[in-house]
Structures are given as structure tokens and as C-alpha cells.
Motif scaffolding. Structure first.
Motif, PDB file in Angstrom:
ATOM      1  N   THR A 103       0.834  -1.211   0.000  1.00  0.00           N
ATOM      2  CA  THR A 103       0.000   0.000   0.000  1.00  0.00           C
ATOM      3  C   THR A 103       0.861   1.249   0.000  1.00  0.00           C
ATOM      4  N   ALA A 104       1.937   1.238   0.801  1.00  0.00           N
ATOM      5  CA  ALA A 104       2.842   2.380   0.831  1.00  0.00           C
ATOM      6  C   ALA A 104       3.486   2.601  -0.531  1.00  0.00           C
ATOM      7  N   ASP A 105       3.867   1.512  -1.191  1.00  0.00           N
ATOM      8  CA  ASP A 105       4.472   1.638  -2.515  1.00  0.00           C
ATOM      9  C   ASP A 105       3.452   2.159  -3.528  1.00  0.00           C
ATOM     10  N   TYR A 106       2.201   1.683  -3.398  1.00  0.00           N
ATOM     11  CA  TYR A 106       1.141   2.123  -4.308  1.00  0.00           C
ATOM     12  C   TYR A 106       0.881   3.623  -4.129  1.00  0.00           C
ATOM     13  N   LEU A 107       0.764   4.086  -2.877  1.00  0.00           N
ATOM     14  CA  LEU A 107       0.509   5.503  -2.620  1.00  0.00           C
ATOM     15  C   LEU A 107       1.680   6.365  -3.068  1.00  0.00           C
ATOM     16  N   HIS A 108       2.911   5.817  -2.865  1.00  0.00           N
ATOM     17  CA  HIS A 108       4.076   6.587  -3.276  1.00  0.00           C
ATOM     18  C   HIS A 108       4.156   6.734  -4.794  1.00  0.00           C
ATOM     19  N   SER A 109       3.733   5.694  -5.513  1.00  0.00           N
ATOM     20  CA  SER A 109       3.789   5.762  -6.968  1.00  0.00           C
ATOM     21  C   SER A 109       2.800   6.787  -7.528  1.00  0.00           C
ATOM     22  N   TYR A 110       1.719   7.058  -6.768  1.00  0.00           N
ATOM     23  CA  TYR A 110       0.735   8.050  -7.211  1.00  0.00           C
ATOM     24  C   TYR A 110       0.873   9.357  -6.441  1.00  0.00           C
ATOM     25  N   SER A 111       2.008   9.515  -5.754  1.00  0.00           N
ATOM     26  CA  SER A 111       2.326  10.769  -5.036  1.00  0.00           C
ATOM     27  C   SER A 111       1.264  11.132  -4.020  1.00  0.00           C
ATOM     28  N   MET A 112       0.767  10.148  -3.339  1.00  0.00           N
ATOM     29  CA  MET A 112      -0.232  10.399  -2.307  1.00  0.00           C
ATOM     30  C   MET A 112       0.447  10.516  -0.957  1.00  0.00           C
ATOM     31  N   GLN A 113      -0.221  11.141  -0.012  1.00  0.00           N
ATOM     32  CA  GLN A 113       0.330  11.338   1.324  1.00  0.00           C
ATOM     33  C   GLN A 113       0.047  10.144   2.222  1.00  0.00           C
ATOM     34  N   LYS A 114       0.516  10.232   3.489  1.00  0.00           N
ATOM     35  CA  LYS A 114       0.348   9.199   4.529  1.00  0.00           C
ATOM     36  C   LYS A 114       1.076   7.897   4.198  1.00  0.00           C
ATOM     37  N   THR A 115       2.081   7.989   3.353  1.00  0.00           N
ATOM     38  CA  THR A 115       2.878   6.789   3.041  1.00  0.00           C
ATOM     39  C   THR A 115       3.646   6.309   4.254  1.00  0.00           C
ATOM     40  N   TYR A 116       4.172   7.260   5.036  1.00  0.00           N
ATOM     41  CA  TYR A 116       5.000   6.906   6.190  1.00  0.00           C
ATOM     42  C   TYR A 116       4.210   6.151   7.240  1.00  0.00           C
ATOM     43  N   ILE A 117       2.890   6.391   7.286  1.00  0.00           N
ATOM     44  CA  ILE A 117       2.064   5.680   8.278  1.00  0.00           C
ATOM     45  C   ILE A 117       2.054   4.184   7.970  1.00  0.00           C
ATOM     46  N   PHE A 118       1.864   3.862   6.709  1.00  0.00           N
ATOM     47  CA  PHE A 118       1.845   2.441   6.317  1.00  0.00           C
ATOM     48  C   PHE A 118       3.233   1.809   6.470  1.00  0.00           C
TER      49      PHE A 118
END
Length: 489
Positions: A29-44
Motif C-alpha cells: 500500500t505504501a508503494d502504491y501511494l508513493h507511486s501516485y504521489s499520495m500522502q500518509k505513506t510513512y504511516i503504512f
């Protein structure tokens, strides 16, 4: 207790899989959010790290409690590891990357199922490996280890076939190395040559060393040392078989020696017991004979009968005393008082006591004695007994009206006493058989018409050898020669 362990192991397995799947889903999920430049990656990422830590904690608990699945104990650990690696690689290669048309929820389901399946396979391998680690059989269960052991056992052992095969392979490798180095000028050709030479040198030296150890053990056996044994497991090939055979020979000889010692002790005990049992009634007979001799017999025949009875009872008494002496000597119960004694003076004293007995048979003593004293270390009383036996033999068995030669000489650092005479009845012995005279109950007079127990020379030999001396008997035609040697102190 088993049900409780099974239940706790099952719960730990479920928790491990839960934490692992959660960690994988959070990372994806963190990788998915990071690939779409979404926030809250660090939480996952933080949640994934926490779950990974808990996964390893659960694996630590599982390592202490899980057991190998039935049937997997026959599969090599390295084979299981290779299969697990191949399955993980091909599974990930087929599943990932996922098609972009899948929604995040669909992707998480696929990732979770794949993670669960791979983790289940991993736990199966993990349980088998940890079980083998606890029993110290991990390395031994590897197929590669068994293959190397099999090659070493069959290729590098010292049998004729394997030596020839190993030599052929080594020479071929060495030749190949030389060719590669000469044609391509590559260093690994020399390395291959050096390796082939090292292998042959190593096994040749090992074989030579093992043969040396075996020869040393055989030499010890020939010298009577039956205490040490060879560690057959440290030898290889034919040398191992030879070492085992040497150990069997040593064990057989040791058993035979122990059995012989036991039989000798039984014989000594039997002689001692019988002698004591006979000594009491014999003493009574001798006492009654002495009483009858004090009274004047009515007839000459009665007096003659008493003399015969007295003579035979005294002879039997002497025999019993000799039997007891032999028993004491062979059992090792005789204590010797070793002192400095004058060998020459002892011979003078003993010789004077036998002058009368020699004169009765017309024997003339011819002495050849040194002027100076010869000091030796021995028990004077026991040595006197041994020399008296030799004088007694000469008085009994020497031919009448002949010479008895007595000599004491110095031979290097030895004082050698010898007594030589011509026998009345030559003994029909070979040179090797002459030593039989020193055995128990062996007599030169095979017809046994003369007095004697056949124990005199045996007693002499035991006394002299136990005091550190040497006793030898030589018989050549009708000449008898006995020698006693002691080191001059």
C-alpha cells in the motif's frame, strides 16, 4: 501436555502469518501511494515495520516449539531451500507486476493470498530446518553433504580401485591445467595443477602415516603390550580394516593371557589347598614313626620297615614343601629382602655343606673361583635355596666317580655362576627341548628311579628371575650345565 503445546504452536503460527501478511499489505500500500504521489505513506511504512518485528518475534517462538512435518525428515534441507527459492521466484515473476486495471482492493487481495501461500510453504521448510538444528542434524541431512561424503568414501579411500581412479583424475586435472596455462596463459591452469598435486600428496602422506601407526601397534603387541588399542574410526579404507583386525588380534591375545593367568591362579590355589590338607596327616605319620623308632623293634624286619616308612614320609614331606614353595612363587606372594651380598662367600659356604654327599658317590668338586669378592644385590636366603637345588641335582644325577665343575666368573658387568657335570643317564632332549628341565614336574630321570619332585629347577628359575637375575640350563649329550647370572653392583 502435547495438546497444550500443539495449541500454543497453532496460535503462534496464526499470529506469525497475520503479522507477515499485514506487513506485506502495508508495504504494498505504501508503494502504491508513493507511486501516485499520495500522502500518509510513512504511516503504512511504520505499521509495516511494526508487523515485521512482530513477525520475527513469532518466528523466534515458533523455532522453539514447532516440529517437522511428517515425511519431510527424509528430504534434504538444501533441496527444500532450493525448492522454496524457486517457488518464490517463479510465483513473484508470474504474479507481479499486476495489471493497472486492478483496483487497490483487488490488488491487496491478490497480494495477501500470494503472501499467505508463500508464507505457509516457508513455515513448512522453516519447521523442518529448525527441528534439524535442534537435533544437530542440519548439515548431515543435506543432499550435498551426503554426496560429498559418498565421493570421499568411495573415491578417496585407500582401496586399489579408488587409488587408481583418484590418481587418474588427478593426473588428468594436472595435465589439463598445464595445457590451459601454456595455451591460454591463464593462472587458474596452474591452480588446477597445484590442486591435483596437493590432493595426491595429501592422501599419500595420510596413507603412509596410518601404515606407520599400524606397524607401531603390531610391534607393541609382539613386545607383549596389550593395553593400548587403535582408534579404527580415524583410519581409512584398507588401513581401517587392518586397524580393526589388529584390535581383534590384541583382544584375542589379551583374553588368552587373562585366561592363562586365571588358570595358573586356580592351579596354584589347588596345589596350596591340597598340600595343606596332606600336610596335617603326614605330620602325624612322621611323629608316630619317630615314636616307634625310639622303641627297640622286636625284629630286624620291623626296624627295616620303619626305616622305609621314615624315608618315604620324609620324601613326601619334601615334595609338599616344594609344592607350597612353587605355589607361593608363582602367585607373587614371596617378599624378597634385597641386600648387598658376597656371591663368592655364599658359594664357599654352600659347597662345604655338600662335600660329604659328593664323597659318598665318588664325586670330586673342581672349583674355579676368583680371588676377589663379587658383590651382587639379592635375597641371600632365597639365592642360597636356588644354588642348593643345583648342588642337590648334581649329587643325585651326576655319574659316579666323575668331576663336578663349579665356576664363578665375571662376564662384563655380570657375575656368572655355573655348575657342570656328566649325567649318569643322558637325557634324550633336543637343544630346544633342554629348556623343558626348568618346567614344573619335569625330571631328567624319566624312569623316576631316583628321589626328586621335578620342582627343583623350576623353583630355582622362579627365584632367580624374580630377583632380577638369569637362569639357564644347557644339555649337550651327557653333559649338564646350569648357570645363574646377576648384575654386579
Amino acid at each position: 501436555m502435547d495438546n497444550r503445546n500443539y495449541g500454543s504452536g497453532f496460535i503462534r503460527t496464526i499470529l506469525q502469518q497475520f503479522f507477515l501478511i499485514a506487513a506485506v499489505l502495508c508495504l504494498y500500500t505504501a508503494d502504491y501511494l508513493h507511486s501516485y504521489s499520495m500522502q500518509k505513506t510513512y504511516i503504512f511504512l511504520a505499521i509495516a515495520i511494526i508487523n515485521l518485528i512482530m513477525t520475527f518475534v513469532m518466528m523466534g517462538f515458533l523455532a522453539k516449539s514447532v516440529s517437522s512435518f511428517h515425511g519431510l525428515s527424509k528430504v534434504g534441507a538444501d533441496i527444500m531451500f532450493v525448492v522454496l527459492t524457486a517457488v518464490v521466484y517463479f510465483t513473484l515473476d508470474l504474479v507481479f507486476p499486476l495489471d493497472q486495471n486492478y483496483m487497490l482492493a483487488d490488488r491487496l487481495i491478490i497480494v495477501g493470498v500470494v503472501a499467505y501461500l508463500l508464507d505457509s510453504l516457508f513455515l513448512i521448510v522453516f519447521s523442518s530446518i529448525t527441528t534439524r538444528m535442534r537435533t544437530n542434524t542440519l548439515i548431515q541431512s543435506c543432499v550435498l553433504y551426503k554426496l560429498v561424503t559418498l565421493i570421499q568414501k568411495n573415491l578417496f579411500e585407500h582401496t586399489m580401485f579408488t587409488r587408481a581412479l583418484r590418481g587418474l583424475i588427478s593426473w588428468m586435472a594436472g595435465i589439463a591445467g598445464v595445457i590451459v596455462f601454456l595455451k591460454s596463459n591463464q593462472v587458474w591452469g596452474l591452480v588446477l595443477l597445484a590442486l591435483s598435486i596437493f590432493i595426491e600428496l595429501y592422501y599419500s602422506l595420510r596413507k603412509a602415516y596410518e601404515e606407520k601407526v599400524i606397524r607401531k601397534a603390531i610391534l607393541q603387541i609382539t613386545q607383549g603390550d596389550l593395553n593400548s588399542t587403535l582408534d579404527a574410526q580415524s583410519f581409512h579404507g584398507e588401513q581401517k580394516q587392518t586397524a580393526e583386525a589388529v584390535n581383534h588380534i590384541r583382544d584375542g591375545l589379551d583374553n588368552a593371557v587373562q585366561k592363562g593367568i586365571k588358570n595358573e591362579r586356580m592351579k596354584a590355589d589347588l596345589i596350596t589347598n591340597v598340600s595343606h590338607d596332606l600336610k596335617t596327616p603326614l605330620t602325624s605319620i612322621i611323629n608316630y614313626v619317630n615314636i616307634l623308632k625310639e622303641k627297640i623293634p622286636e625284629t630286624e624286619d620291623t626296624w627295616q620297615y620303619l626305616m622305609i616308612l621314615d624315608e618315604k614320609s620324609q620324601r613326601l614331606k619334601t615334595l609338599l614343601e616344594d609344592l607350597l614353595e612353587v605355589s607361593r612363587l608363582t602367585s607373587g606372594t614371596v617378599k624378597y629382602e634385597m641386600n648387598q651380598i658376597d656371591f663368592l662367600e655364599l658359594i664357599y659356604e654352600i659347597g662345604g655343606e655338600y662335600d660329604e654327599r659328593f664323597e659318598k658317590r665318588g664325586l670330586i668338586i673342581v672349583t674355579k673361583l676368583p680371588r676377589l669378592s663379587m658383590m651382587i644385590k639379592a635375597d641371600g636366603r632365597q639365592l642360597c635355596r636356588a644354588i642348593e637345588n643345583l648342588y642337590t641335582n648334581a649329587a643325585k644325577y651326576a655319574k659316579m666317580d666323575t668331576h663336578v665343575n663349579v665356576e664363578l666368573r665375571r662376564d662384563g658387568d655380570l657375575a656368572v655362576f655355573s655348575i657342570r657335570n656328566v649325567m649318569a643317564q643322558p637325557i634324550q632332549f633336543t637343544v630346544e627341548g633342554a629348556s623343558d628341565l626348568t618346567e614344573r614336574f619335569v625330571r631328567g630321570d624319566r624312569s623316576r628311579t631316583t628321589e626328586g619332585s621335578g620342582l627343583g629347577l623350576s623353583i630355582t628359575k622362579e627365584i632367580v628371575t624374580q630377583m632380577g637375575g638369569t637362569f639357564e640350563v644347557f644339555v649337550e649329550e651327557d653333559v649338564y650345565n646350569a648357570t645363574i647370572s646377576f648384575k654386579i653392583s
